[in-house]
Design a protein around this motif. Structure first.
Motif, PDB file in Angstrom:
ATOM      1  N   ASP A 235     -27.823  -7.057 -36.816  1.00 30.48           N
ATOM      2  CA  ASP A 235     -26.376  -7.018 -36.541  1.00 30.48           C
ATOM      3  C   ASP A 235     -25.955  -5.640 -36.018  1.00 30.48           C
ATOM      4  O   ASP A 235     -25.079  -5.526 -35.159  1.00 30.48           O
ATOM      5  CB  ASP A 235     -25.551  -7.424 -37.780  1.00 30.48           C
ATOM      6  N   GLN A 236     -26.632  -4.603 -36.508  1.00 27.87           N
ATOM      7  CA  GLN A 236     -26.323  -3.245 -36.042  1.00 27.87           C
ATOM      8  C   GLN A 236     -26.643  -3.113 -34.549  1.00 27.87           C
ATOM      9  O   GLN A 236     -25.911  -2.485 -33.800  1.00 27.87           O
ATOM     10  CB  GLN A 236     -27.144  -2.233 -36.853  1.00 27.87           C
ATOM     11  N   PHE A 237     -27.755  -3.735 -34.141  1.00 26.36           N
ATOM     12  CA  PHE A 237     -28.166  -3.640 -32.733  1.00 26.36           C
ATOM     13  C   PHE A 237     -27.057  -4.152 -31.815  1.00 26.36           C
ATOM     14  O   PHE A 237     -26.840  -3.620 -30.727  1.00 26.36           O
ATOM     15  CB  PHE A 237     -29.450  -4.441 -32.500  1.00 26.36           C
ATOM     16  N   PHE A 238     -26.363  -5.210 -32.257  1.00 24.83           N
ATOM     17  CA  PHE A 238     -25.317  -5.811 -31.427  1.00 24.83           C
ATOM     18  C   PHE A 238     -23.920  -5.342 -31.846  1.00 24.83           C
ATOM     19  O   PHE A 238     -22.929  -6.050 -31.632  1.00 24.83           O
ATOM     20  CB  PHE A 238     -25.427  -7.335 -31.478  1.00 24.83           C
ATOM     21  N   LYS A 321     -26.566 -16.932 -34.975  1.00 19.28           N
ATOM     22  CA  LYS A 321     -25.813 -16.459 -33.806  1.00 19.28           C
ATOM     23  C   LYS A 321     -26.419 -15.167 -33.267  1.00 19.28           C
ATOM     24  O   LYS A 321     -26.538 -14.970 -32.060  1.00 19.28           O
ATOM     25  CB  LYS A 321     -24.336 -16.258 -34.177  1.00 19.28           C
ATOM     26  N   TYR A 322     -26.794 -14.266 -34.193  1.00 20.96           N
ATOM     27  CA  TYR A 322     -27.439 -13.024 -33.749  1.00 20.96           C
ATOM     28  C   TYR A 322     -28.803 -13.314 -33.127  1.00 20.96           C
ATOM     29  O   TYR A 322     -29.213 -12.664 -32.173  1.00 20.96           O
ATOM     30  CB  TYR A 322     -27.571 -12.039 -34.916  1.00 20.96           C
ATOM     31  N   LYS A 323     -29.493 -14.320 -33.658  1.00 26.69           N
ATOM     32  CA  LYS A 323     -30.821 -14.650 -33.124  1.00 26.69           C
ATOM     33  C   LYS A 323     -30.693 -15.147 -31.684  1.00 26.69           C
ATOM     34  O   LYS A 323     -31.519 -14.835 -30.825  1.00 26.69           O
ATOM     35  CB  LYS A 323     -31.491 -15.696 -34.004  1.00 26.69           C
ATOM     36  N   GLU A 324     -29.630 -15.907 -31.437  1.00 25.65           N
ATOM     37  CA  GLU A 324     -29.412 -16.365 -30.049  1.00 25.65           C
ATOM     38  C   GLU A 324     -29.200 -15.181 -29.118  1.00 25.65           C
ATOM     39  O   GLU A 324     -29.722 -15.142 -28.006  1.00 25.65           O
ATOM     40  CB  GLU A 324     -28.220 -17.326 -29.990  1.00 25.65           C
ATOM     41  N   LEU A 325     -28.396 -14.215 -29.598  1.00 33.02           N
ATOM     42  CA  LEU A 325     -28.182 -12.999 -28.792  1.00 33.02           C
ATOM     43  C   LEU A 325     -29.501 -12.276 -28.562  1.00 33.02           C
ATOM     44  O   LEU A 325     -29.802 -11.832 -27.453  1.00 33.02           O
ATOM     45  CB  LEU A 325     -27.256 -12.032 -29.531  1.00 33.02           C
ATOM     46  N   ALA A 326     -30.292 -12.186 -29.648  1.00 27.33           N
ATOM     47  CA  ALA A 326     -31.577 -11.478 -29.565  1.00 27.33           C
ATOM     48  C   ALA A 326     -32.487 -12.172 -28.556  1.00 27.33           C
ATOM     49  O   ALA A 326     -33.129 -11.515 -27.722  1.00 27.33           O
ATOM     50  CB  ALA A 326     -32.230 -11.414 -30.943  1.00 27.33           C
ATOM     51  N   ASN A 327     -32.533 -13.486 -28.624  1.00 23.83           N
ATOM     52  CA  ASN A 327     -33.389 -14.241 -27.692  1.00 23.83           C
ATOM     53  C   ASN A 327     -32.972 -14.023 -26.243  1.00 23.83           C
ATOM     54  O   ASN A 327     -33.799 -14.059 -25.334  1.00 23.83           O
ATOM     55  CB  ASN A 327     -33.341 -15.746 -27.998  1.00 23.83           C
ATOM     56  N   ALA A 328     -31.669 -13.804 -26.054  1.00 26.27           N
ATOM     57  CA  ALA A 328     -31.159 -13.655 -24.688  1.00 26.27           C
ATOM     58  C   ALA A 328     -31.259 -12.204 -24.197  1.00 26.27           C
ATOM     59  O   ALA A 328     -30.893 -11.908 -23.060  1.00 26.27           O
ATOM     60  CB  ALA A 328     -29.706 -14.122 -24.644  1.00 26.27           C
ATOM     61  N   THR A 329     -31.711 -11.316 -25.040  1.00 24.76           N
ATOM     62  CA  THR A 329     -31.800  -9.897 -24.660  1.00 24.76           C
ATOM     63  C   THR A 329     -33.202  -9.604 -24.121  1.00 24.76           C
ATOM     64  O   THR A 329     -34.141  -9.440 -24.900  1.00 24.76           O
ATOM     65  CB  THR A 329     -31.490  -8.988 -25.874  1.00 24.76           C
TER      66      THR A 329
END
Ligand code: FAD
Ligand code: UDP
Length: 380
Positions: A235-238, A321-329
């Motif tokens: 969560d900190q990363f985003f 939700k964060y995992k989706e962001l991570a996958n898209a990064t």
């Protein structure tokens, strides 16, 4: 130009740094905000010369031969089987609950068979085991649950076990025999010279540069790199875009006592007394001989360094939700206990990191078969 910027020098970051540097010839920069390598597994000699774990007791155990053999390249081992006692009703009794626990607690002389009958008579059967309360109450009934699990869990997590995923208390089994080991894994051992020495060996490679006391955000604009491996809190990363993921923290109170032995086993749990959950005496873990002894008390905290992801349904939803962001990064790989929000033991993190390495190698044109061969060869 670095091939990889690795954020975090704990197990996840260090395994990847070592593999990428030695097996794929990659140039690595590994950064950590802390003043040392090893992440939460860091150990050091305190002012009295006793080897202690700064972030609480770390006992290595695994069923994975691959993980054990991988780490064996960097350390010798000291055989160690972990035993824990719980302070309940004025006695110190074995936890996991076993035949001796029940006999001593109730002044009985049950056999294993009779204990099974006893558990069956007090257990509250559940159609579906969902929570950390269900796991225990469905096996040993409410009274033993209250004595050993409810208070400890509320202290540790500040949540009632009925609101916590079953996986948390399921970490602690129930037995009807006299086995009083905390773990039953095939491999149970401590690094002979400590974790930090093992990490030093992993990271002492010409292709690896280490930068401590540095938050990666201070350097990403100025140090060129191709890809990132991130092992900090996801969560900190985003920038907490969807809100904060709850992590549970601890405060460690270390103490050195002027006596050779403090307690009968490495760890004593206090389910229903005190504000701390457990007391660890390090010399049992390390085998060190010393006229004094060092212990640590663990006080659960709401805020502070993030140590435990909190397994409950709403947190799993938020993590998704964060995992989706991570996958898209693209260009950033998330790995480890904080970056994948998983209540992982050290061996699971090593396995996860080795898998990521294999995937990175397969994606690129590195010769993975050769790598696997090299791993098998060094391990044998
Ligand atoms: P970490 O070790 O947490 O490493 C992540 C690193 O990233 C940290 O050093 C952090 O400083 C760094 N970092 C974070 N953000 C940034 C940033 N912005 N910039 C730079 N660096 C950053 N496991 C077992 O197998 N057996 C045990 O007995 C055991 N006992 C434990 C007891 C306690 C009290 C705790 C908290 C954990 C225990 N564990 C145990 C679990 C074990 O600690 C973890 O599985 C393991 O350390 C996770 O490794 P990691 O690399 O994922 O994370
Ligand atoms: N637990 C408990 N009583 C105990 C030991 C464990 O209630 O005497 C519960 C508690 O919720 C704890 C969880 O089981 O957080 C997992 O225990 P473990 O010893 O694996 O915790 P860790 O070493 O990861 O802190």
């Amino acid at each position: 130009m670095f091939d990889y910027l690795i954020v975090g020098a704990g197990f996840a970051g260090s395994v990847l740094a070592e593999r990428l540097a030695t097996q794929a010839g990659k140039k690595i920069l590994i950064v950590d905000t802390r003043s040392h390598i090893g992440g939460n597994a860091y150990d050091h000699y305190n002012e009295e010369g006793i080897l202690v774990h700064r972030y609480g007791p770390h006992i290595f155990h695994t069923n994975s031969r691959e993980v054990f053999e991988y780490l064996s390249q960097f350390t010798q081992w000291r055989s160690y089987e972990h035993r824990v006692l719980a302070s309940v009703d004025g006695q110190l009794v074995p936890i996991p609950i076993n035949l001796d626990t029940v006999n001593r607690l109730y002044g009985l002389k049950l056999t294993s068979f009779e204990l099974e009958e006893f558990f069956a008579s007090v257990a509250e059967p559940k159609d579906y085991i969902r929570t950390s309360e269900d796991v225990v109450v469905s096996k040993v009934g409410r009274e033993l649950y209250e004595k050993f699990f409810r208070g400890y869990t509320r202290k540790q997590w500040d949540i009632d076990p009925s609101e916590l995923d079953k996986s948390v208390t399921a970490r602690v089994p129930t037995r009807t025999n006299r086995d009083d080991r905390y773990f039953t894994d095939t491999y149970q051992a401590m690094p002979l010279y400590g974790y930090t020495r093992m990490f030093e060996k992993m990271l002492s490679q010409p292709n690896i540069k280490i930068m401590l006391n540095t938050d990666y955000r201070e350097i990403i604009e100025v140090i060129p790199y191709r890809e990132m491996i991130y092992t900090g809190p996801v969560d900190q990363f985003f920038d907490y875009r969807y809100g904060k993921l709850p992590y549970r923290s601890l405060e460690f109170k270390h103490e050195t006592i002027n006596t050779p032995v403090h307690q009968p086993v490495a760890v004593v749990n206090y389910p229903n007394q005190h504000l701390y959950t457990r007391v660890t005496e390090f010399k049992y873990l390390t085998g060190q001989e010393h006229p004094k002894t060092s212990i640590v008390y663990e006080y659960p905290r709401e805020s502070g360094d993030p140590y435990y992801p909190v397994p409950r349904p709403e947190n799993a939803e938020l993590y998704k939700k964060y995992k989706e962001l991570a996958n898209a990064t693209t260009g950033v790989h998330f790995v480890g206990r904080l970056a994948t929000y998983k209540y992982y033991n050290m061996d699971q993190v090593v396995a996860q990191a080795l898998t990521l390495y294999t995937n990175l190698a397969a994606r690129s044109s590195w010769n993975i078969e050769e790598n696997e061969h090299a791993l098998a060869a060094t391990a044998s």
